[in-house]
Design a protein around this motif. Structure first.
Motif, PDB file in Angstrom:
ATOM      1  N   VAL A  22       0.838  -1.202   0.000  1.00  0.00           N
ATOM      2  CA  VAL A  22       0.000   0.000   0.000  1.00  0.00           C
ATOM      3  C   VAL A  22       0.871   1.249   0.000  1.00  0.00           C
ATOM      4  O   VAL A  22       0.607   2.218  -0.722  1.00  0.00           O
ATOM      5  CB  VAL A  22      -0.950  -0.012   1.219  1.00  0.00           C
ATOM      6  N   SER A  23       1.931   1.227   0.793  1.00  0.00           N
ATOM      7  CA  SER A  23       2.820   2.404   0.841  1.00  0.00           C
ATOM      8  C   SER A  23       3.486   2.631  -0.506  1.00  0.00           C
ATOM      9  O   SER A  23       3.650   3.770  -0.949  1.00  0.00           O
ATOM     10  CB  SER A  23       3.868   2.231   1.940  1.00  0.00           C
ATOM     11  N   ALA A  26       0.984   4.179  -2.853  1.00  0.00           N
ATOM     12  CA  ALA A  26       0.809   5.595  -2.515  1.00  0.00           C
ATOM     13  C   ALA A  26       1.947   6.435  -3.070  1.00  0.00           C
ATOM     14  O   ALA A  26       1.738   7.524  -3.628  1.00  0.00           O
ATOM     15  CB  ALA A  26       0.719   5.752  -0.996  1.00  0.00           C
ATOM     16  N   THR A  32      -1.306   9.994  -0.213  1.00  0.00           N
ATOM     17  CA  THR A  32      -0.964   9.549   1.136  1.00  0.00           C
ATOM     18  C   THR A  32      -1.393   8.092   1.306  1.00  0.00           C
ATOM     19  O   THR A  32      -2.327   7.617   0.644  1.00  0.00           O
ATOM     20  CB  THR A  32      -1.664  10.403   2.194  1.00  0.00           C
ATOM     21  N   GLN A  33      -0.725   7.396   2.214  1.00  0.00           N
ATOM     22  CA  GLN A  33      -1.064   5.998   2.448  1.00  0.00           C
ATOM     23  C   GLN A  33      -2.498   5.837   2.966  1.00  0.00           C
ATOM     24  O   GLN A  33      -3.220   4.931   2.506  1.00  0.00           O
ATOM     25  CB  GLN A  33      -0.061   5.377   3.421  1.00  0.00           C
ATOM     26  N   SER A  37      -5.401   3.451   1.210  1.00  0.00           N
ATOM     27  CA  SER A  37      -6.084   2.415   1.988  1.00  0.00           C
ATOM     28  C   SER A  37      -7.596   2.629   1.973  1.00  0.00           C
ATOM     29  O   SER A  37      -8.380   1.679   1.820  1.00  0.00           O
ATOM     30  CB  SER A  37      -5.580   2.410   3.432  1.00  0.00           C
TER      31      SER A  37
END
Length: 301
Positions: A22-23, A26, A32-33, A37
Motif C-alpha cells: 500500500v505504501s 501511494a 498519502t497511504q 487504503s
C-alpha cells in the motif's frame, strides 16, 4: 464492474499490483497511504468482495481481486486509447507507449527509444524490465503494448516482428589461458566451471536449447541473476559464461575475452511481440512503423 467503482480506484488497484505494498502504491501515485487504503476499502465494499490478503510481507490477490485487476487494465487502456485517438484526429502523436523488456534488451532499448522520442517528443514511454518468465507473466495479462523477447513463448497468441540480431558469445576473463586460443571445442568449453543465468532467463533458455541439440552438458559452478554480475564474476576468474553481444556492447567488455568456441556464437534474434487480443493504439502503431524502418535501428553495435 459496478458503476460506483471509479477510475481512480482502478488506478490505485493497478498501482498496488505493481508496487506490492500500500505504501508503495501511494508513493507511485503521489498520494498519502491513508488515502490509498481508504480507496481500496471503498472499492472492496463496492464490489462486495475482498480483493487481496496480506500473507506475511506479501500481498496475495483473491480471485475477485484478479478479476478486478483484469477489468481495470481493460477499462484504463480503453480510456487511454480514446485519448490517443482524439489526439490523432488533431494530427498529434501523443500518449504513452508501454514496453515489457527482457533483461538483456535493456542495454539497447534506450538507444532505440532515444531516436524515437526525438522524432515524437510528445510521446511518453514506460518500460518494465524482467527476466523472460517475468515478461511472459506481463504478457499473459496484456499489460503492455509490446514485449521484447529473443525467444518469444510459442504457446501465446502473438504477432511477432523480428528487428535485430542477438548473437550469444562465449566469454572468459581477459587473462584466461584460453583467451589466446584460435579454436576451442564445445566439449572442452563445457568442462570449464560455468556461470549460468537463472531459470526464466532468455539467455539460459537459448543456451540450454543449443546444448540439448549438441548433446553436451555444462559444468555449472554458479547461478547468477544478472548480466552485470555475470560479467564481473567472469572477470574475477570464477568461470566462463555465455552472454549476448549487446551486454558487451553497452554493458562493457573491459577485462573480458570472447572465446572462439565451436558452434558459437549462438544465433538468435530480437522480436517485438504484440498480443493479438489487444488492438494497437495510435502510439503503438507509430512505434511499430518507426522500428520497421532499418535506418532507425543503427544503435552503435
Amino acid at each position: 464492474m459496478s458503476a460506483r467503482a471509479t477510475l481512480r480506484q482502478m488506478e490505485i488497484l493497478l498501482a498496488l499490483r505493481e508496487a506490492g505494498t500500500v505504501s508503495g502504491a501511494a508513493e507511485r501515485l503521489h498520494l498519502t497511504q491513508p488515502t490509498v487504503s481508504m480507496q481500496l476499502k471503498k472499492l472492496s465494499e463496492t464490489l462486495g468482495a475482498d480483493l487481496y490478503h496480506q500473507v506475511g510481507r506479501r500481498l496475495q490477490f483473491t480471485d475477485a481481486g484478479e478479476r478486478a485487476l483484469e477489468t481495470a487494465i481493460e477499462v484504463l487502456a480503453s480510456f487511454e486509447r480514446m485519448e490517443m485517438d482524439l489526439a490523432a484526429l488533431k494530427g498529434l502523436k501523443r500518449g504513452t507507449l508501454r514496453l515489457g523488456v527482457v533483461t538483456t534488451a535493456k542495454y539497447f532499448i534506450p538507444h532505440l527509444l532515444g531516436g524515437f522520442l526525438e522524432r515524437f517528443p510528445q510521446i511518453d514511454v514506460e518500460f518494465k524490465v524482467g527476466n523472460r518468465q517475468q515478461v511472459i507473466d506481463r504478457l499473459s495479462e496484456a499489460r503492455d503494448d509490446f514485449y521484447v523477447f529473443s525467444h518469444p513463448p510459442q504457446d501465446a497468441p502473438l504477432s511477432l516482428h523480428e528487428f535485430l540480431d542477438n548473437p550469444l558469445v562465449a566469454i572468459a576473463a581477459a587473462d584466461h589461458p584460453w583467451a589466446k586460443r584460435k579454436r576451442i571445442s564445445l566439449a572442452e568449453f563445457a568442462q570449464e566451471p560455468f556461470l549460468i543465468r537463472e531459470h526464466g532467463s532468455g539467455t539460459r533458455y537459448a543456451l540450454e536449447r543449443f546444448l540439448r541439440e549438441q548433446g553436451v552438458k555444462l559444468n555449472v559452478r554458479m547461478t547468477v541473476e544478472s548480466n552485470e554480475a555475470i560479467r564481473h564474476s567472469v572477470m574475477s576468474g570464477l568461470g566462463v559464461s555465455v552472454i549476448s553481444t549487446h551486454t558487451l556492447a553497452f554493458g562493457g567488455d573491459s577485462g573480458l575475452a570472447i572465446l572462439p568456441v565451436e558452434g558459437m556464437p549462438i544465433e538468435s534474434h530480437w522480436y517485438l511481440a504484440h498480443h493479438k487480443a489487444k488492438s494497437l493504439s495510435p502510439v503503438a502503431s507509430t512505434f511499430l512503423n518507426w522500428i520497421q524502418q532499418a535506418d532507425n535501428l543503427k544503435i552503435g553495435l
